[in-house]
Design a protein around this motif. Sequence first.
Motif, PDB file in Angstrom:
ATOM      1  N   MET A 194      27.942 -73.444  45.602  1.00 26.37           N
ATOM      2  CA  MET A 194      28.416 -74.059  44.387  1.00 26.37           C
ATOM      3  C   MET A 194      29.257 -73.822  43.624  1.00 26.37           C
ATOM      4  O   MET A 194      27.884 -73.139  42.936  1.00 26.37           O
ATOM      5  CB  MET A 194      27.874 -75.911  43.830  1.00 26.37           C
ATOM      6  N   ILE A 195      30.125 -73.465  43.121  1.00 26.67           N
ATOM      7  CA  ILE A 195      30.534 -72.523  41.584  1.00 26.67           C
ATOM      8  C   ILE A 195      30.549 -73.210  40.525  1.00 26.67           C
ATOM      9  O   ILE A 195      31.513 -73.950  40.191  1.00 26.67           O
ATOM     10  CB  ILE A 195      31.581 -71.322  41.713  1.00 26.67           C
ATOM     11  N   PHE A 196      30.438 -72.867  39.314  1.00 29.53           N
ATOM     12  CA  PHE A 196      30.392 -73.836  38.063  1.00 29.53           C
ATOM     13  C   PHE A 196      29.751 -72.849  37.224  1.00 29.53           C
ATOM     14  O   PHE A 196      29.955 -72.144  37.173  1.00 29.53           O
ATOM     15  CB  PHE A 196      29.851 -75.053  37.915  1.00 29.53           C
ATOM     16  N   ALA A 197      30.306 -73.084  35.416  1.00 29.61           N
ATOM     17  CA  ALA A 197      29.917 -72.324  34.100  1.00 29.61           C
ATOM     18  C   ALA A 197      29.687 -73.372  33.251  1.00 29.61           C
ATOM     19  O   ALA A 197      29.671 -74.723  33.937  1.00 29.61           O
ATOM     20  CB  ALA A 197      32.163 -72.483  33.852  1.00 29.61           C
ATOM     21  N   ASP A 198      29.629 -73.409  31.874  1.00 29.95           N
ATOM     22  CA  ASP A 198      29.194 -73.341  30.792  1.00 29.95           C
ATOM     23  C   ASP A 198      30.183 -74.812  30.842  1.00 29.95           C
ATOM     24  O   ASP A 198      29.431 -76.122  30.528  1.00 29.95           O
ATOM     25  CB  ASP A 198      28.810 -72.301  30.189  1.00 29.95           C
ATOM     26  N   SER A 199      31.312 -74.672  30.998  1.00 28.69           N
ATOM     27  CA  SER A 199      31.970 -75.528  30.107  1.00 28.69           C
ATOM     28  C   SER A 199      32.046 -77.556  31.841  1.00 28.69           C
ATOM     29  O   SER A 199      31.721 -77.865  31.101  1.00 28.69           O
ATOM     30  CB  SER A 199      33.044 -75.619  30.917  1.00 28.69           C
ATOM     31  N   SER A 200      30.940 -76.808  32.443  1.00 28.43           N
ATOM     32  CA  SER A 200      31.357 -78.023  33.586  1.00 28.43           C
ATOM     33  C   SER A 200      29.990 -78.997  33.148  1.00 28.43           C
ATOM     34  O   SER A 200      29.504 -80.340  33.326  1.00 28.43           O
ATOM     35  CB  SER A 200      30.207 -77.422  35.078  1.00 28.43           C
ATOM     36  N   LEU A 201      28.785 -77.930  32.063  1.00 30.93           N
ATOM     37  CA  LEU A 201      27.630 -79.524  31.433  1.00 30.93           C
ATOM     38  C   LEU A 201      28.135 -80.289  30.638  1.00 30.93           C
ATOM     39  O   LEU A 201      26.857 -81.173  30.337  1.00 30.93           O
ATOM     40  CB  LEU A 201      27.138 -78.485  30.858  1.00 30.93           C
ATOM     41  N   GLN A 202      29.335 -80.288  29.215  1.00 30.32           N
ATOM     42  CA  GLN A 202      29.892 -81.336  28.987  1.00 30.32           C
ATOM     43  C   GLN A 202      31.138 -82.555  29.978  1.00 30.32           C
ATOM     44  O   GLN A 202      31.229 -82.756  28.832  1.00 30.32           O
ATOM     45  CB  GLN A 202      30.981 -79.987  27.869  1.00 30.32           C
ATOM     46  N   ALA A 203      31.130 -81.807  31.253  1.00 34.29           N
ATOM     47  CA  ALA A 203      31.707 -82.821  32.001  1.00 34.29           C
ATOM     48  C   ALA A 203      30.833 -84.362  32.094  1.00 34.29           C
ATOM     49  O   ALA A 203      29.975 -84.054  32.361  1.00 34.29           O
ATOM     50  CB  ALA A 203      32.283 -82.111  32.478  1.00 34.29           C
ATOM     51  N   ASP A 204      31.696 -85.604  32.397  1.00 34.98           N
ATOM     52  CA  ASP A 204      31.191 -86.622  32.544  1.00 34.98           C
ATOM     53  C   ASP A 204      30.759 -86.486  34.577  1.00 34.98           C
ATOM     54  O   ASP A 204      31.501 -85.421  35.028  1.00 34.98           O
ATOM     55  CB  ASP A 204      32.384 -87.495  33.195  1.00 34.98           C
TER      56      ASP A 204
END
Length: 456
Positions: A296-306
Amino acid sequence: MSAAVQAASEGLSVLICEKAGIAGGTTNYSGGVVQAAGTKYQKQFTAYQNDTPEKHANEWLAAGENSVDADLVRDLATNAPKNIEWLADLGIKWHAVYGHTQIPYEQSEDFADRIHVYEGGGGMAGGTVLAQTLLKRAIEKGAKISYDTTVTTLITANDHSITGVKARVKNQVTSFKARYGVILATASIDHNQALAFQYSPQQYNDLLFNTCLSAKTDTGDGILLGQSVGAAIQGMGGCIDFDGKTGNGTDNRVPAMPMIFVNGRGKRFVCEDATYAYQYRAIFQQEKQFKTPTYMIFADSSLQADGAWWTADSLSEDVKKGTVIAADSLTDLATAINVPVDNLTASVTAWNQQASAGQDTEFGRQTGIQALAGKWYAYRNRATNLGAIGGLKINVDCQVLDNFDQPITNLYAAGLNAGGWIGQYYPGSGTAIAGIVHQGRKAAETISTLAAARMS
Protein backbone atom coordinates in the motif's frame (compact mmCIF):
# COMPACT_ATOMS: atom_id res chain seq x y z
CA MET A 1 -26.43 -24.95 17.50
CA SER A 2 -28.97 -23.47 15.09
CA ALA A 3 -29.73 -27.02 13.99
CA ALA A 4 -30.01 -28.12 17.62
CA VAL A 5 -32.46 -25.36 18.49
CA GLN A 6 -34.62 -26.14 15.45
CA ALA A 7 -34.56 -29.92 15.88
CA ALA A 8 -35.20 -29.82 19.62
CA SER A 9 -38.03 -27.33 19.08
CA GLU A 10 -39.66 -29.88 16.77
CA GLY A 11 -39.49 -32.60 19.40
CA LEU A 12 -36.43 -34.50 18.26
CA SER A 13 -33.77 -35.84 20.62
CA VAL A 14 -30.56 -33.88 19.97
CA LEU A 15 -26.92 -34.38 20.91
CA ILE A 16 -24.23 -31.85 19.98
CA CYS A 17 -20.75 -33.40 19.81
CA GLU A 18 -18.49 -30.40 20.49
CA LYS A 19 -14.82 -30.95 19.75
CA ALA A 20 -13.72 -28.03 21.94
CA GLY A 21 -14.27 -27.32 25.59
CA ILE A 22 -16.63 -24.45 24.76
CA ALA A 23 -19.36 -24.04 22.19
CA GLY A 24 -19.37 -21.60 19.28
CA GLY A 25 -16.20 -22.24 17.30
CA THR A 26 -15.07 -19.43 15.02
CA THR A 27 -18.40 -17.65 15.48
CA ASN A 28 -17.11 -16.64 18.92
CA TYR A 29 -14.28 -14.67 17.29
CA SER A 30 -16.48 -13.01 14.68
CA GLY A 31 -18.61 -9.90 14.92
CA GLY A 32 -21.74 -12.04 14.73
CA VAL A 33 -23.25 -9.90 11.97
CA VAL A 34 -25.79 -11.38 9.54
CA GLN A 35 -26.79 -10.41 6.00
CA ALA A 36 -30.44 -10.29 4.97
CA ALA A 37 -32.60 -8.25 2.58
CA GLY A 38 -36.03 -6.69 3.00
CA THR A 39 -36.24 -6.88 6.79
CA LYS A 40 -38.02 -4.36 8.97
CA TYR A 41 -34.65 -3.52 10.52
CA GLN A 42 -33.15 -2.68 7.13
CA LYS A 43 -36.08 -0.32 6.54
CA GLN A 44 -35.68 1.19 10.00
CA PHE A 45 -31.92 1.76 9.93
CA THR A 46 -31.09 2.40 6.26
CA ALA A 47 -32.32 4.26 3.21
CA TYR A 48 -33.02 0.98 1.40
CA GLN A 49 -36.80 0.70 1.62
CA ASN A 50 -37.44 -1.56 -1.38
CA ASP A 51 -34.74 -4.19 -1.13
CA THR A 52 -35.66 -7.81 -1.81
CA PRO A 53 -34.17 -11.29 -1.37
CA GLU A 54 -34.13 -11.54 -5.17
CA LYS A 55 -31.75 -8.58 -5.42
CA HIS A 56 -29.66 -10.08 -2.62
CA ALA A 57 -29.43 -13.38 -4.48
CA ASN A 58 -28.43 -11.58 -7.67
CA GLU A 59 -25.56 -9.88 -5.88
CA TRP A 60 -24.33 -13.10 -4.29
CA LEU A 61 -24.57 -14.87 -7.65
CA ALA A 62 -22.53 -12.14 -9.31
CA ALA A 63 -19.89 -12.44 -6.58
CA GLY A 64 -19.94 -16.20 -7.16
CA GLU A 65 -18.53 -15.69 -10.67
CA ASN A 66 -20.38 -18.72 -12.09
CA SER A 67 -18.84 -21.03 -9.49
CA VAL A 68 -21.78 -21.36 -7.07
CA ASP A 69 -24.97 -23.42 -6.95
CA ALA A 70 -27.69 -20.90 -7.81
CA ASP A 71 -30.36 -22.91 -5.99
CA LEU A 72 -28.38 -22.82 -2.73
CA VAL A 73 -27.76 -19.08 -3.08
CA ARG A 74 -31.40 -18.25 -3.82
CA ASP A 75 -32.59 -20.48 -0.99
CA LEU A 76 -30.28 -18.67 1.44
CA ALA A 77 -31.29 -15.20 0.25
CA THR A 78 -34.99 -16.07 0.43
CA ASN A 79 -34.78 -17.40 3.98
CA ALA A 80 -32.25 -14.93 5.43
CA PRO A 81 -34.89 -12.35 6.51
CA LYS A 82 -36.92 -15.10 8.19
CA ASN A 83 -33.84 -16.11 10.15
CA ILE A 84 -33.33 -12.53 11.31
CA GLU A 85 -36.81 -12.68 12.85
CA TRP A 86 -36.16 -16.16 14.25
CA LEU A 87 -33.05 -14.87 16.01
CA ALA A 88 -34.99 -11.86 17.29
CA ASP A 89 -37.52 -14.26 18.80
CA LEU A 90 -34.62 -15.96 20.60
CA GLY A 91 -33.63 -12.66 22.19
CA ILE A 92 -31.19 -11.13 19.68
CA LYS A 93 -31.73 -7.35 19.58
CA TRP A 94 -30.91 -5.83 16.19
CA HIS A 95 -29.86 -2.19 16.40
CA ALA A 96 -27.98 -1.28 13.20
CA VAL A 97 -27.58 -2.22 9.55
CA TYR A 98 -24.67 -1.31 7.25
CA GLY A 99 -23.22 -2.50 3.95
CA HIS A 100 -20.13 -4.12 2.53
CA THR A 101 -17.85 -2.07 0.31
CA GLN A 102 -18.16 -2.35 -3.42
CA ILE A 103 -17.69 -5.28 -5.75
CA PRO A 104 -16.48 -3.59 -8.96
CA TYR A 105 -18.67 -5.51 -11.40
CA GLU A 106 -21.89 -5.69 -9.34
CA GLN A 107 -25.04 -4.05 -10.62
CA SER A 108 -25.95 -0.98 -8.59
CA GLU A 109 -29.61 -2.02 -8.40
CA ASP A 110 -28.62 -5.23 -6.60
CA PHE A 111 -26.56 -3.54 -3.90
CA ALA A 112 -27.98 -2.50 -0.52
CA ASP A 113 -26.96 -2.16 3.12
CA ARG A 114 -27.84 -5.62 4.48
CA ILE A 115 -25.40 -6.40 7.29
CA HIS A 116 -27.47 -6.64 10.50
CA VAL A 117 -25.76 -5.87 13.82
CA TYR A 118 -27.16 -6.82 17.23
CA GLU A 119 -26.49 -5.34 20.64
CA GLY A 120 -23.11 -6.58 21.82
CA GLY A 121 -22.05 -7.59 18.31
CA GLY A 122 -20.24 -6.01 15.39
CA GLY A 123 -16.69 -6.19 16.77
CA MET A 124 -14.21 -8.96 17.38
CA ALA A 125 -15.67 -11.60 19.72
CA GLY A 126 -19.16 -10.13 19.36
CA GLY A 127 -20.22 -13.49 17.98
CA THR A 128 -20.20 -14.95 21.47
CA VAL A 129 -23.54 -13.23 22.08
CA LEU A 130 -25.08 -15.19 19.21
CA ALA A 131 -23.36 -18.44 20.18
CA GLN A 132 -24.47 -18.26 23.80
CA THR A 133 -28.02 -17.28 22.82
CA LEU A 134 -28.32 -20.33 20.59
CA LEU A 135 -26.69 -22.65 23.12
CA LYS A 136 -28.98 -21.49 25.91
CA ARG A 137 -32.11 -22.01 23.83
CA ALA A 138 -30.94 -25.42 22.57
CA ILE A 139 -30.43 -26.64 26.13
CA GLU A 140 -33.75 -25.13 27.23
CA LYS A 141 -35.43 -27.13 24.47
CA GLY A 142 -33.81 -30.36 25.67
CA ALA A 143 -30.71 -30.66 23.50
CA LYS A 144 -27.63 -32.11 25.17
CA ILE A 145 -24.03 -31.15 24.48
CA SER A 146 -20.93 -33.28 24.99
CA TYR A 147 -17.74 -31.20 25.20
CA ASP A 148 -14.23 -32.37 24.30
CA THR A 149 -15.91 -34.85 21.97
CA THR A 150 -14.26 -35.42 18.59
CA VAL A 151 -16.27 -37.43 16.08
CA THR A 152 -13.91 -39.82 14.33
CA THR A 153 -16.18 -42.16 12.34
CA LEU A 154 -19.56 -42.21 10.67
CA ILE A 155 -21.33 -45.50 11.34
CA THR A 156 -23.05 -46.97 8.29
CA ALA A 157 -25.65 -49.68 7.77
CA ASN A 158 -25.60 -52.31 5.05
CA ASP A 159 -27.54 -49.97 2.78
CA HIS A 160 -24.84 -47.31 3.33
CA SER A 161 -27.17 -45.04 5.32
CA ILE A 162 -25.68 -43.23 8.30
CA THR A 163 -26.83 -44.68 11.60
CA GLY A 164 -24.57 -42.92 14.10
CA VAL A 165 -21.07 -41.80 14.94
CA LYS A 166 -18.06 -42.90 16.91
CA ALA A 167 -16.41 -40.19 18.93
CA ARG A 168 -13.40 -39.79 21.15
CA VAL A 169 -14.63 -38.44 24.47
CA LYS A 170 -11.73 -37.55 26.75
CA ASN A 171 -9.54 -40.30 25.23
CA GLN A 172 -12.30 -42.90 25.30
CA VAL A 173 -14.13 -44.02 22.14
CA THR A 174 -17.91 -43.94 22.45
CA SER A 175 -20.63 -44.74 19.92
CA PHE A 176 -23.77 -42.62 19.54
CA LYS A 177 -26.80 -43.86 17.62
CA ALA A 178 -28.46 -41.41 15.24
CA ARG A 179 -32.08 -42.41 14.72
CA TYR A 180 -32.82 -39.92 11.95
CA GLY A 181 -29.68 -38.10 10.92
CA VAL A 182 -26.22 -36.66 11.51
CA ILE A 183 -25.50 -33.00 10.71
CA LEU A 184 -21.86 -32.08 10.05
CA ALA A 185 -21.11 -28.49 11.08
CA THR A 186 -17.36 -28.37 11.66
CA ALA A 187 -16.39 -25.44 9.37
CA SER A 188 -14.02 -25.88 6.44
CA ILE A 189 -10.33 -26.82 6.24
CA ASP A 190 -9.12 -23.72 8.10
CA HIS A 191 -6.18 -25.18 10.06
CA ASN A 192 -5.57 -28.35 8.04
CA GLN A 193 -2.37 -27.77 6.06
CA ALA A 194 -2.62 -31.07 4.18
CA LEU A 195 -6.16 -30.38 2.93
CA ALA A 196 -5.32 -26.74 2.21
CA PHE A 197 -2.34 -27.85 0.12
CA GLN A 198 -4.65 -30.18 -1.82
CA TYR A 199 -7.66 -27.90 -2.27
CA SER A 200 -6.88 -24.24 -1.55
CA PRO A 201 -3.54 -22.60 -2.46
CA GLN A 202 -4.54 -19.27 -0.89
CA GLN A 203 -5.53 -20.91 2.41
CA TYR A 204 -2.31 -22.93 2.38
CA ASN A 205 -0.28 -19.76 1.81
CA ASP A 206 -2.01 -18.11 4.77
CA LEU A 207 -1.28 -21.07 7.03
CA LEU A 208 2.39 -20.89 6.07
CA PHE A 209 2.95 -17.14 6.17
CA ASN A 210 0.00 -15.26 7.67
CA THR A 211 -2.33 -15.35 10.69
CA CYS A 212 -5.45 -17.53 10.77
CA LEU A 213 -7.93 -16.36 13.41
CA SER A 214 -10.46 -19.18 13.11
CA ALA A 215 -10.87 -21.72 15.88
CA LYS A 216 -7.95 -24.15 16.15
CA THR A 217 -10.46 -27.00 16.17
CA ASP A 218 -11.44 -26.19 12.56
CA THR A 219 -9.35 -28.89 10.89
CA GLY A 220 -11.69 -30.20 8.21
CA ASP A 221 -13.08 -33.05 10.30
CA GLY A 222 -16.54 -32.93 8.77
CA ILE A 223 -15.16 -32.90 5.24
CA LEU A 224 -13.00 -35.94 5.95
CA LEU A 225 -15.94 -37.72 7.57
CA GLY A 226 -18.09 -37.02 4.54
CA GLN A 227 -15.41 -38.20 2.14
CA SER A 228 -15.06 -41.42 4.11
CA VAL A 229 -18.60 -42.38 3.06
CA GLY A 230 -18.35 -41.16 -0.53
CA ALA A 231 -19.39 -37.51 -0.26
CA ALA A 232 -18.51 -35.07 -3.03
CA ILE A 233 -16.59 -31.83 -2.51
CA GLN A 234 -17.69 -28.46 -3.87
CA GLY A 235 -16.61 -24.83 -3.86
CA MET A 236 -13.03 -25.21 -2.67
CA GLY A 237 -10.29 -22.67 -3.37
CA GLY A 238 -11.35 -19.42 -1.77
CA CYS A 239 -10.83 -18.05 1.71
CA ILE A 240 -11.82 -15.16 3.94
CA ASP A 241 -8.85 -12.76 3.96
CA PHE A 242 -8.72 -9.15 5.15
CA ASP A 243 -6.20 -6.62 6.40
CA GLY A 244 -6.22 -7.09 10.15
CA LYS A 245 -4.34 -3.83 10.77
CA THR A 246 -6.27 -1.35 8.65
CA GLY A 247 -9.62 -3.08 8.21
CA ASN A 248 -9.70 -1.66 4.69
CA GLY A 249 -12.79 -2.64 2.72
CA THR A 250 -14.76 -4.15 5.61
CA ASP A 251 -17.43 -1.49 6.16
CA ASN A 252 -18.97 0.95 3.68
CA ARG A 253 -19.37 3.51 6.45
CA VAL A 254 -15.58 3.89 6.51
CA PRO A 255 -14.00 5.18 3.25
CA ALA A 256 -10.67 3.85 2.06
CA MET A 257 -8.01 6.46 2.71
CA PRO A 258 -6.15 7.94 -0.29
CA MET A 259 -3.58 5.30 -1.28
CA ILE A 260 -2.89 2.75 -4.01
CA PHE A 261 -1.80 -0.90 -4.04
CA VAL A 262 1.19 -1.81 -6.20
CA ASN A 263 2.65 -5.19 -7.09
CA GLY A 264 6.28 -6.28 -7.26
CA ARG A 265 6.63 -4.45 -10.57
CA GLY A 266 5.45 -1.19 -9.01
CA LYS A 267 2.14 -1.24 -10.87
CA ARG A 268 -1.37 -0.75 -9.57
CA PHE A 269 -3.53 -3.85 -9.98
CA VAL A 270 -6.89 -3.72 -8.15
CA CYS A 271 -9.69 -1.48 -6.89
CA GLU A 272 -8.51 -0.57 -3.40
CA ASP A 273 -11.91 0.09 -1.86
CA ALA A 274 -13.50 -3.14 -3.08
CA THR A 275 -14.73 -5.56 -0.44
CA TYR A 276 -11.82 -7.00 1.50
CA ALA A 277 -11.62 -10.59 0.29
CA TYR A 278 -11.93 -9.44 -3.33
CA GLN A 279 -8.83 -7.28 -2.76
CA TYR A 280 -6.92 -10.05 -1.07
CA ARG A 281 -7.62 -12.58 -3.80
CA ALA A 282 -5.95 -10.12 -6.20
CA ILE A 283 -3.11 -9.50 -3.74
CA PHE A 284 -2.48 -13.24 -3.42
CA GLN A 285 -2.49 -13.71 -7.19
CA GLN A 286 -0.09 -10.81 -7.79
CA GLU A 287 2.32 -11.97 -5.10
CA LYS A 288 2.41 -15.49 -6.54
CA GLN A 289 2.74 -14.20 -10.10
CA PHE A 290 5.81 -12.08 -9.35
CA LYS A 291 7.13 -13.91 -6.25
CA THR A 292 7.30 -10.55 -4.46
CA PRO A 293 5.23 -8.69 -1.84
CA THR A 294 2.59 -6.12 -2.69
CA TYR A 295 2.41 -2.75 -0.94
CA MET A 296 0.00 0.00 0.00
CA ILE A 297 1.53 3.32 -1.09
CA PHE A 298 0.41 6.49 0.67
CA ALA A 299 1.72 9.92 1.67
CA ASP A 300 1.53 12.59 4.36
CA SER A 301 -1.56 14.00 2.65
CA SER A 302 -3.36 10.70 3.28
CA LEU A 303 -3.31 11.27 7.03
CA GLN A 304 -5.65 14.26 6.73
CA ALA A 305 -8.33 12.39 4.82
CA ASP A 306 -11.49 10.69 6.07
CA GLY A 307 -10.87 7.06 6.90
CA ALA A 308 -7.13 7.49 7.56
CA TRP A 309 -5.85 4.44 9.47
CA TRP A 310 -2.82 6.22 10.90
CA THR A 311 -2.30 9.40 12.87
CA ALA A 312 1.06 11.16 12.75
CA ASP A 313 1.97 9.52 16.07
CA SER A 314 0.86 5.97 15.19
CA LEU A 315 2.56 6.23 11.82
CA SER A 316 5.80 7.35 13.44
CA GLU A 317 5.58 4.36 15.77
CA ASP A 318 5.01 1.94 12.87
CA VAL A 319 7.95 3.43 10.97
CA LYS A 320 10.15 2.80 14.00
CA LYS A 321 8.91 -0.80 14.19
CA GLY A 322 9.51 -1.33 10.48
CA THR A 323 5.82 -2.05 9.82
CA VAL A 324 5.77 0.98 7.51
CA ILE A 325 8.65 2.13 5.29
CA ALA A 326 9.15 5.89 4.95
CA ALA A 327 11.05 7.86 2.29
CA ASP A 328 11.42 11.47 1.23
CA SER A 329 10.98 10.68 -2.46
CA LEU A 330 9.31 8.07 -4.64
CA THR A 331 12.74 7.13 -5.94
CA ASP A 332 13.94 6.35 -2.44
CA LEU A 333 10.71 4.50 -1.63
CA ALA A 334 10.96 2.37 -4.76
CA THR A 335 14.51 1.45 -3.85
CA ALA A 336 13.46 0.59 -0.28
CA ILE A 337 10.71 -1.80 -1.41
CA ASN A 338 12.65 -3.08 -4.42
CA VAL A 339 10.28 -2.11 -7.22
CA PRO A 340 11.17 -0.35 -10.51
CA VAL A 341 11.35 3.40 -9.92
CA ASP A 342 9.84 4.31 -13.29
CA ASN A 343 6.84 2.03 -12.76
CA LEU A 344 6.11 3.27 -9.25
CA THR A 345 6.42 6.89 -10.37
CA ALA A 346 4.11 6.23 -13.33
CA SER A 347 1.55 4.51 -11.07
CA VAL A 348 1.46 7.39 -8.60
CA THR A 349 1.38 9.98 -11.39
CA ALA A 350 -1.54 8.24 -13.08
CA TRP A 351 -3.40 8.03 -9.78
CA ASN A 352 -2.84 11.70 -9.00
CA GLN A 353 -4.06 12.73 -12.44
CA GLN A 354 -7.24 10.68 -12.06
CA ALA A 355 -7.75 11.86 -8.48
CA SER A 356 -7.44 15.49 -9.59
CA ALA A 357 -10.22 14.82 -12.09
CA GLY A 358 -12.28 13.13 -9.33
CA GLN A 359 -12.66 9.75 -11.03
CA ASP A 360 -10.74 6.48 -11.01
CA THR A 361 -11.10 5.47 -14.66
CA GLU A 362 -8.70 2.55 -14.29
CA PHE A 363 -10.29 0.42 -11.53
CA GLY A 364 -13.50 2.22 -10.57
CA ARG A 365 -12.58 3.24 -7.06
CA GLN A 366 -15.35 5.18 -5.27
CA THR A 367 -13.80 6.51 -2.04
CA GLY A 368 -10.57 8.23 -1.05
CA ILE A 369 -10.00 9.62 -4.53
CA GLN A 370 -7.45 12.29 -3.60
CA ALA A 371 -3.98 13.05 -4.91
CA LEU A 372 -0.98 11.92 -2.87
CA ALA A 373 1.67 14.41 -1.77
CA GLY A 374 4.31 14.89 0.89
CA LYS A 375 6.56 12.29 2.45
CA TRP A 376 6.01 8.78 1.07
CA TYR A 377 5.15 5.54 2.83
CA ALA A 378 4.79 1.87 1.98
CA TYR A 379 2.91 -0.69 4.06
CA ARG A 380 3.32 -4.34 3.09
CA ASN A 381 -0.03 -6.06 2.55
CA ARG A 382 -0.43 -9.04 4.88
CA ALA A 383 -3.58 -11.13 5.03
CA THR A 384 -5.38 -11.96 8.23
CA ASN A 385 -7.36 -15.13 7.56
CA LEU A 386 -10.81 -15.94 8.94
CA GLY A 387 -11.13 -19.39 7.39
CA ALA A 388 -11.45 -21.31 4.16
CA ILE A 389 -14.35 -21.51 1.73
CA GLY A 390 -15.68 -24.82 0.42
CA GLY A 391 -16.83 -28.14 1.78
CA LEU A 392 -19.23 -31.02 1.22
CA LYS A 393 -21.64 -30.86 -1.69
CA ILE A 394 -25.24 -30.42 -0.55
CA ASN A 395 -28.69 -29.81 -2.00
CA VAL A 396 -31.18 -27.22 -0.79
CA ASP A 397 -32.39 -29.64 1.90
CA CYS A 398 -28.78 -29.74 3.16
CA GLN A 399 -28.47 -33.44 2.36
CA VAL A 400 -24.87 -34.39 1.60
CA LEU A 401 -24.48 -35.64 -1.98
CA ASP A 402 -22.16 -38.26 -3.37
CA ASN A 403 -20.15 -37.93 -6.57
CA PHE A 404 -23.24 -38.92 -8.59
CA ASP A 405 -25.36 -36.17 -6.97
CA GLN A 406 -27.33 -38.69 -4.93
CA PRO A 407 -28.11 -37.97 -1.26
CA ILE A 408 -26.26 -40.03 1.33
CA THR A 409 -29.11 -41.19 3.53
CA ASN A 410 -29.24 -39.51 6.96
CA LEU A 411 -26.16 -37.32 6.35
CA TYR A 412 -26.39 -33.52 6.30
CA ALA A 413 -23.96 -30.60 6.26
CA ALA A 414 -24.41 -26.92 7.09
CA GLY A 415 -22.56 -23.63 6.98
CA LEU A 416 -18.90 -23.51 6.00
CA ASN A 417 -18.73 -27.30 6.29
CA ALA A 418 -20.79 -27.20 3.09
CA GLY A 419 -19.60 -25.83 -0.23
CA GLY A 420 -21.05 -24.31 -3.34
CA TRP A 421 -22.89 -21.33 -1.85
CA ILE A 422 -19.89 -18.95 -1.65
CA GLY A 423 -17.57 -18.38 -4.60
CA GLN A 424 -13.81 -17.93 -4.83
CA TYR A 425 -13.73 -14.92 -2.52
CA TYR A 426 -15.88 -13.95 0.45
CA PRO A 427 -18.50 -11.42 -0.72
CA GLY A 428 -18.84 -9.45 2.52
CA SER A 429 -19.36 -9.61 6.27
CA GLY A 430 -22.47 -11.38 7.48
CA THR A 431 -22.54 -13.93 4.66
CA ALA A 432 -21.09 -16.80 6.69
CA ILE A 433 -23.39 -16.55 9.69
CA ALA A 434 -26.40 -16.07 7.41
CA GLY A 435 -25.52 -19.42 5.84
CA ILE A 436 -24.63 -21.10 9.12
CA VAL A 437 -27.95 -20.22 10.74
CA HIS A 438 -30.06 -20.95 7.68
CA GLN A 439 -28.51 -24.26 6.71
CA GLY A 440 -28.41 -25.49 10.29
CA ARG A 441 -32.13 -24.84 10.59
CA LYS A 442 -32.84 -26.24 7.12
CA ALA A 443 -31.02 -29.49 7.84
CA ALA A 444 -32.98 -29.91 11.07
CA GLU A 445 -36.26 -29.15 9.31
CA THR A 446 -35.47 -31.77 6.67
CA ILE A 447 -34.69 -34.36 9.32
CA SER A 448 -37.87 -33.52 11.22
CA THR A 449 -40.00 -33.87 8.09
CA LEU A 450 -38.44 -37.22 7.19
CA ALA A 451 -38.74 -38.43 10.78
CA ALA A 452 -42.45 -37.59 10.82
CA ALA A 453 -42.92 -39.45 7.55
CA ARG A 454 -41.16 -42.53 8.89
CA MET A 455 -43.17 -42.52 12.10
CA SER A 456 -46.42 -42.30 10.18
